[in-house]
Enzyme design. Structure first.
Site, short mmCIF file in Angstrom:
data_model
loop_
_atom_site.label_atom_id
_atom_site.label_comp_id
_atom_site.label_asym_id
_atom_site.label_seq_id
_atom_site.Cartn_x
_atom_site.Cartn_y
_atom_site.Cartn_z
N CYS A 1 18.03 -15.75 -10.25
CA CYS A 1 19.26 -15.06 -10.56
C CYS A 1 20.21 -15.97 -11.34
CB CYS A 1 20.02 -14.56 -9.35
SG CYS A 1 18.98 -13.73 -8.15
N ARG B 1 17.38 -15.30 -16.51
CA ARG B 1 17.14 -15.75 -15.14
C ARG B 1 16.73 -14.61 -14.21
NH1 ARG B 1 19.77 -20.89 -14.57
NH2 ARG B 1 19.64 -20.70 -12.32
N TRP C 1 16.95 -11.58 -10.01
CA TRP C 1 15.49 -11.60 -9.93
C TRP C 1 15.18 -11.49 -8.44
CZ3 TRP C 1 11.93 -15.20 -7.78
CH2 TRP C 1 10.59 -14.99 -8.15
N ASN D 1 22.93 -17.18 -6.09
CA ASN D 1 21.63 -17.59 -6.64
C ASN D 1 21.02 -18.59 -5.67
OD1 ASN D 1 20.74 -20.08 -9.07
ND2 ASN D 1 19.44 -18.51 -8.26
N GLY D 2 19.78 -18.33 -5.24
CA GLY D 2 19.12 -19.24 -4.32
C GLY D 2 18.51 -18.48 -3.16
N GLU E 1 -3.90 -21.91 -20.38
CA GLU E 1 -2.67 -21.43 -21.01
C GLU E 1 -2.89 -20.06 -21.66
OE1 GLU E 1 0.24 -22.00 -20.61
OE2 GLU E 1 1.28 -21.21 -22.34
N LYS F 1 -0.88 -16.65 -20.55
CA LYS F 1 -0.12 -15.84 -21.52
C LYS F 1 -0.55 -14.39 -21.42
CE LYS F 1 2.34 -17.84 -22.18
NZ LYS F 1 2.85 -19.17 -22.01
N GLU G 1 0.47 -12.57 -18.02
CA GLU G 1 1.89 -12.38 -17.74
C GLU G 1 2.53 -11.31 -18.63
OE1 GLU G 1 3.42 -16.48 -19.88
OE2 GLU G 1 4.73 -15.60 -18.38
N HIS H 1 -21.28 -20.99 -10.90
CA HIS H 1 -21.19 -21.28 -9.47
C HIS H 1 -20.46 -20.17 -8.71
CE1 HIS H 1 -23.00 -25.18 -10.04
NE2 HIS H 1 -22.18 -25.38 -11.07
N LYS I 1 12.81 -16.07 -16.94
CA LYS I 1 12.58 -17.23 -17.80
C LYS I 1 12.71 -18.54 -17.02
CE LYS I 1 11.88 -19.17 -21.79
NZ LYS I 1 10.46 -19.25 -22.13
#
Ligand code: F6R
Length: 591
Positions: free
Chosen positions: A2, A26, A72, A98-99, A470, A474, A477, A493, A586
């Site tokens: 947030c 955020r 968020w 926030n937290g 990576e 990408k 997400e 395996h 983000k």
């Protein structure tokens, strides 16, 4: 996570809404604002993006005191009830947070047993109840008592009907205080507040801030005044409007940002760590989360060739709670685009406590991470606004490689020729990447066949495995297609059981000496019905993305670009919001 903002001064409502726009990275599950007017405090909140809130606001709401929030979701679903700000039951306090309040369940139980009614499932609403419960005749005393009742990470802004101050409580979550001729600001993010503030201060942990018309005052949790230093912030880049998506724009910026990353590294004086310390090192950690971790993984796989010490990439949230050895001969490179990622910041403390040297590799010179670490280097990727990180990854790779090469040079584990070859090789990357970008229509065409895959596996060996990680991150997400990355040899395996028609495998093969082995892996998955896209300097499958020639140590910086584009085009074809994918933000400022 947030973002929070608070302001006392002219046009507080408008500025708070504008600040929430900057803070939307955020979290964008909901947004809300509390405005203090002559008739008390009014709260407005809406689910979804900020523009939903703006649409629903009545006209003429300007005020000189406001607090705002962009959420968020951590505790409680995405809903208007769970959106901030929260009133205390008597509406004399409104809070944004926030937290995470770790002891909220205990507190909530105590209040409920006394008949209190909560309107949300959040941890944050507990703060509003605490304030009302603790109130005697001094708001300052009330805020102090509340601060001392909380356990966890929190940056909280409070407005109250009792006076015309704003109050804040800070522990672990970021809180910046800004001042200008027009007002005083509380904010989660230095970049955001630098749009208005001429001076800023980073609030230390366990601090209460009282903001009045005459300034901001800082106190420890016992109520003793503390001195906090104000400085002039670097002015943040404006978030320009783009015609299309930020993600595509940011991918197209990679060539120019690579140039800036290299030039910036040398302009700022290179490594800036004492040579004697470097000579004594016995291990280097590369610590980060998500894409930042993948950049550490990539550089570690290259660095093992050039360094004679242990070089270990570790996920920050694992590093905090595991027993990785740290001593005076340990260097820990903390990689973070934002410099605000809570897991990464917490990992710093563990290294510092045990006497290791901490070094921040970030994209924000005034981030919390930078201030926590002994040393700092900027990756110069410029503002990255798409939630999915792209150009920052490439710049992290350039900067980290330069760091590793400097260390190898001091330790004399790289020859001067090879050092020069690699460093000069960086200059060729922008042209190589431009070639890939010029053929992006080809990748867009390939995306058409990938978009209906039931799953996508990315495989590679040694230095190509981090690129696979990576590429896979990408894709998942932003497209929401299930995707995993594997060292190619590991497939047989167990994971081979998942190969069938409908599955796509992306095979990255930039290591010449391993190309036969990669070819075998490709044959194994084709034999089970999977479709393969190969990415490398040659063709390994019917569908192949051919990479231009670059220095071996630098391939990871180039081979990821088609994967970034592939993820983008697949997500676009599926109609996803590529810049703001579901459930993400983000900057992840909770552990
Ligand atoms: C993925 C992504 C995230 C971030 C991660 C760390 O595209 O953006 O995985 O890389 O949350 O963020 P920073 O680098 O800001 O610490």
């Amino acid at each position: 996570m947030c973002g929070i903002f608070g302001m006392i001064g002219e046009h507080a409502t408008g500025i708070t809404l504008q600040a929430l726009k900057y803070l939307e990275y955020r979290g964008y599950d909901s947004a809300g604002i509390a405005i203090k007017g002559h008739n008390g405090i009014n709260i407005y909140k809406s689910v979804g993006r900020l523009h939903n809130l703006e649409k629903n606001l009545p006209n003429g709401l300007d005020s000189s005191i406001a607090i705002g929030h962009t959420r968020w979701a951590t505790h409680g679903a995405v809903s208007t009830d769970n959106a901030h700000p929260f009133f205390s039951p008597d509406k004399c306090f409104a809070v944004v947070h926030n937290g995470i309040i770790e002891n909220y369940q205990t507190l909530k139980k105590q209040f409920c047993s006394r008949g209190a009614v909560f309107t949300s499932q959040t941890d944050s609403e507990t703060v509003a109840h605490l304030l009302q419960n603790n109130y005697s005749d001094s708001v300052f005393g009330t805020v102090l008592a509340t601060a001392n009742s909380l356990v966890g990470s929190f940056a909280i802004a409070i407005t109250t009907a009792y006076d015309n101050n704003l109050y804040a409580i800070k522990n672990k979550s970021p809180l910046v205080v800004g001042v200008s001729d027009n007002g005083i600001y509380l904010c989660s993010d230095i970049r955001c507040v630098s749009h208005w503030a001429s001076k800023v201060a980073v609030t230390p942990d366990k601090t209460v801030v009282v903001v009045g018309r005459n300034g901001a005052h800082f106190y420890d949790f016992n109520g003793n005044p503390i001195m906090v230093e104000f400085f002039t912030p670097e002015r943040a880049e404006e978030m320009e409007q783009v015609d299309g998506d930020f993600m595509l724009k940011e991918i197209y910026e990679i060539p120019s940002k690579i140039r800036l990353a290299k030039a910036g590294y040398f302009r700022d004086g290179g490594l800036k760590i004492d040579a004697e310390r470097i000579k004594k090192l016995s291990r280097i950690y590369l610590i980060g989360c998500g894409t930042a971790y993948n950049s550490g993984l990539q550089v570690a796989s290259v660095a093992r060739k050039y360094l004679d010490l242990d070089i270990l990439p570790v996920i920050a949230s694992e590093f905090i709670y595991d027993n990785y050895p740290v001593d005076g001969n340990t260097l820990a490179l903390f990689i973070s685009q934002s410099g605000e990622t809570a897991d990464t910041i917490s990992a710093v403390e563990r290294v510092r406590d045990k006497g290791g040297y901490t070094y921040a590799v970030t994209n924000t010179s005034s981030s919390s991470l930078r201030f926590k670490c002994d040393g700092f280097v900027n990756i110069y990727a410029g503002g990255e606004f798409a939630v999915a990180s792209t150009k920052a990854y490439n710049c992290q790779l350039v900067t980290l490689l330069l760091i590793i090469l400097d260390i190898a040079r001091i330790r004399q584990t790289v020859s001067e020729n090879e050092y020069i070859e690699i460093v000069n090789g960086i200059d060729k990357l922008p042209v190589a990447i431009d070639q890939i970008l010029a053929n992006s229509y080809e990748i867009a065409r390939i995306a058409e066949s990938v978009k209906d895959s039931s799953a996508v596996f990315y495989i590679g060996r040694t230095t190509d495995y981090p690129t696979a990680c990576e590429g896979s991150l990408k894709l998942k997400e932003i497209s929401y297609i299930h995707s995993e990355a594997y060292p190619a040899g590991e497939l047989k395996h167990g994971t081979l059981a998942l190969m069938e028609k409908g599955v796509t495998v992306v095979a990255i093969h930039t290591c010449d000496e391993l190309s036969d082995k990669m070819s075998s892996s490709v044959n194994e998955v084709v034999a089970r019905g999977a479709s393969v896209i190969s990415v490398g300097p040659g063709e390994l499958a019917d569908t192949s993305i051919i990479l231009p020639d670059v220095h071996k140590a630098l391939y990871g910086i180039v081979s990821v670009v088609p994967l970034q584009l592939l993820a983008y085009y697949v997500a676009k074809r599926l109609g996803r919001d590529v810049d703001k994918p579901r459930n993400l933000a983000k900057s992840v400022t909770v552990e």
